[in-house]
Design an enzyme around this catalytic site. Structure first.
Site, PDB file in Angstrom:
ATOM      1  N   GLU A 103      -9.708 -10.572  -7.707  1.00 29.73           N
ATOM      2  CA  GLU A 103      -8.770  -9.454  -7.535  1.00 29.73           C
ATOM      3  C   GLU A 103      -7.606  -9.551  -8.519  1.00 29.73           C
ATOM      4  OE1 GLU A 103      -9.908  -8.809  -2.814  1.00 29.73           O
ATOM      5  OE2 GLU A 103      -7.890  -9.479  -3.314  1.00 29.73           O
ATOM      6  N   LYS A 162       0.820  -1.223   0.000  1.00 33.86           N
ATOM      7  CA  LYS A 162       0.000   0.000   0.000  1.00 33.86           C
ATOM      8  C   LYS A 162       0.861   1.284   0.000  1.00 33.86           C
ATOM      9  CE  LYS A 162      -4.013  -2.170   2.255  1.00 33.86           C
ATOM     10  NZ  LYS A 162      -4.953  -2.086   3.402  1.00 33.86           N
ATOM     11  N   ASN A 193      -1.939   0.192   6.943  1.00 27.96           N
ATOM     12  CA  ASN A 193      -1.425  -1.082   7.457  1.00 27.96           C
ATOM     13  C   ASN A 193      -0.553  -1.853   6.460  1.00 27.96           C
ATOM     14  OD1 ASN A 193      -3.451  -1.833   5.771  1.00 27.96           O
ATOM     15  ND2 ASN A 193      -4.707  -2.855   7.309  1.00 27.96           N
ATOM     16  N   HIS A 247      -2.284  -5.310   1.499  1.00 27.85           N
ATOM     17  CA  HIS A 247      -3.582  -5.963   1.293  1.00 27.85           C
ATOM     18  C   HIS A 247      -3.307  -7.411   0.906  1.00 27.85           C
ATOM     19  CE1 HIS A 247      -7.536  -6.979  -0.363  1.00 27.85           C
ATOM     20  NE2 HIS A 247      -6.857  -7.576  -1.331  1.00 27.85           N
ATOM     21  N   TYR A 302     -12.621  -1.829  -3.468  1.00 25.38           N
ATOM     22  CA  TYR A 302     -13.084  -1.918  -2.079  1.00 25.38           C
ATOM     23  C   TYR A 302     -14.610  -1.777  -1.965  1.00 25.38           C
ATOM     24  CZ  TYR A 302      -8.418  -2.051   0.068  1.00 25.38           C
ATOM     25  OH  TYR A 302      -7.173  -2.433   0.482  1.00 25.38           O
TER      26      TYR A 302
HETATM   27  N1  UDP Z   1      -9.705  -0.220   7.309  1.00 26.03           N
HETATM   28  C1  UDP Z   1      -9.807   1.027   7.915  1.00 26.03           C
HETATM   29  N2  UDP Z   1     -10.510   1.097   9.110  1.00 26.03           N
HETATM   30  C2  UDP Z   1     -11.106   0.033   9.684  1.00 26.03           C
HETATM   31  C3  UDP Z   1     -10.993  -1.223   9.059  1.00 26.03           C
HETATM   32  C4  UDP Z   1     -10.284  -1.312   7.864  1.00 26.03           C
HETATM   33  O1  UDP Z   1      -9.298   2.038   7.425  1.00 26.03           O
HETATM   34  O2  UDP Z   1     -11.724   0.156  10.753  1.00 26.03           O
HETATM   35  C5  UDP Z   1      -8.948  -0.318   6.030  1.00 26.03           C
HETATM   36  C6  UDP Z   1      -7.594  -1.035   6.183  1.00 26.03           C
HETATM   37  O3  UDP Z   1      -6.660  -0.406   5.312  1.00 26.03           O
HETATM   38  C7  UDP Z   1      -7.937  -2.436   5.754  1.00 26.03           C
HETATM   39  C8  UDP Z   1      -8.943  -2.174   4.633  1.00 26.03           C
HETATM   40  O4  UDP Z   1      -9.709  -1.067   5.103  1.00 26.03           O
HETATM   41  O5  UDP Z   1      -6.798  -3.163   5.324  1.00 26.03           O
HETATM   42  C9  UDP Z   1      -9.877  -3.315   4.315  1.00 26.03           C
HETATM   43  O6  UDP Z   1     -10.501  -3.761   5.516  1.00 26.03           O
HETATM   44  P1  UDP Z   1     -10.685  -5.295   5.843  1.00 26.03           P
HETATM   45  O7  UDP Z   1     -11.621  -5.404   7.009  1.00 26.03           O
HETATM   46  O8  UDP Z   1     -11.058  -6.031   4.591  1.00 26.03           O
HETATM   47  O9  UDP Z   1      -9.238  -5.746   6.364  1.00 26.03           O
HETATM   48  P2  UDP Z   1      -8.077  -6.629   5.680  1.00 26.03           P
HETATM   49  O10 UDP Z   1      -8.760  -7.704   4.874  1.00 26.03           O
HETATM   50  O11 UDP Z   1      -7.265  -5.690   4.828  1.00 26.03           O
HETATM   51  O12 UDP Z   1      -7.290  -7.179   6.834  1.00 26.03           O
HETATM   52 MG    MG Z   2     -10.244  -7.581   3.435  1.00 21.70          MG
END
Ligand code: UDP
Ligand code: MG
Length: 156
Positions: A139, A22, A125, A128, A62
């Site tokens: 994807e 990212k 974080n 992805h 997303y």
């Molecule tokens: N995210 C965020 N706030 C939240 C949860 C998620 O900004 O409370 C962002 C974060 O960058 C995350 C992405 O949205 O990686 C997608 O969320 P998901 O729950 O799918 O988490 P992941 O699969 O990436 O662990």
């Molecule tokens: Mg996810």
């Protein structure tokens, strides 16, 4: 002969998943460190390109989160700078990549995971990773043509 069977077996069980390094991690010059975590875990990088997502691409990618409160900020963050999109291959690649990534919130991620070591907060974080084989396929095809992917031919 044995080598051939080992290769055939590894190809049979190999799975592909989709990964993004990212904007925060690209900006802080951590591409190489993150690739090292992935490769050390046994994943092979079989396609990769550095791109700058358009708002439309980030919104569509997303879309599953479109009703969540963090969606707008997430799209802004994901379009704030270049990202490295890539396809990873290996046995149980989807689950293995999620394990090496660590929990969504870097503060809750296990020590030694990518998000624990390179993530900043729950939004920024570092990486992805697809959460299922079905989503991995979707994807991967969102970003790559089949001819841009080079399935692993290395013998293990
Ligand atoms: N995210 C965020 N706030 C939240 C949860 C998620 O900004 O409370 C962002 C974060 O960058 C995350 C992405 O949205 O990686 C997608 O969320 P998901 O729950 O799918 O988490 P992941 O699969 O990436 O662990
Ligand atoms: Mg996810």
């Amino acid at each position: 002969m044995i080598k051939f069977f080992l290769f055939a077996a590894s190809a049979l069980f190999a799975e592909q998943t989709f990964s993004i390094i990212k904007p925060d991690a690209v900006e802080s010059n951590k591409i190489g460190d993150i690739e090292s975590y992935l490769e050390t875990s046994g994943l092979n990088i079989v396609a990769a390109k550095l791109i700058h997502l358009t708002p439309e691409q980030a919104q569509e990618f997303y879309a599953v989160h479109k009703d969540r409160p963090f969606y707008k900020d997430l799209v802004a963050y994901m379009t704030s700078g270049p990202v490295l999109v890539q396809v990873l291959e290996g046995e149980d690649a989807v689950a293995l990549n999620r394990k090496v990534m660590g929990s969504t919130n870097p503060k809750e991620a296990s020590a030694g995971t990518i998000r624990a070591d390179f993530g900043t907060d729950i939004q920024r974080n570092a990486v992805h990773g697809s959460d299922s084989l079905e989503n991995a396929k979707k994807e991967i095809s969102f970003f790559f043509k089949p001819e841009e992917i080079h399935p692993c031919t290395k013998s293990k």
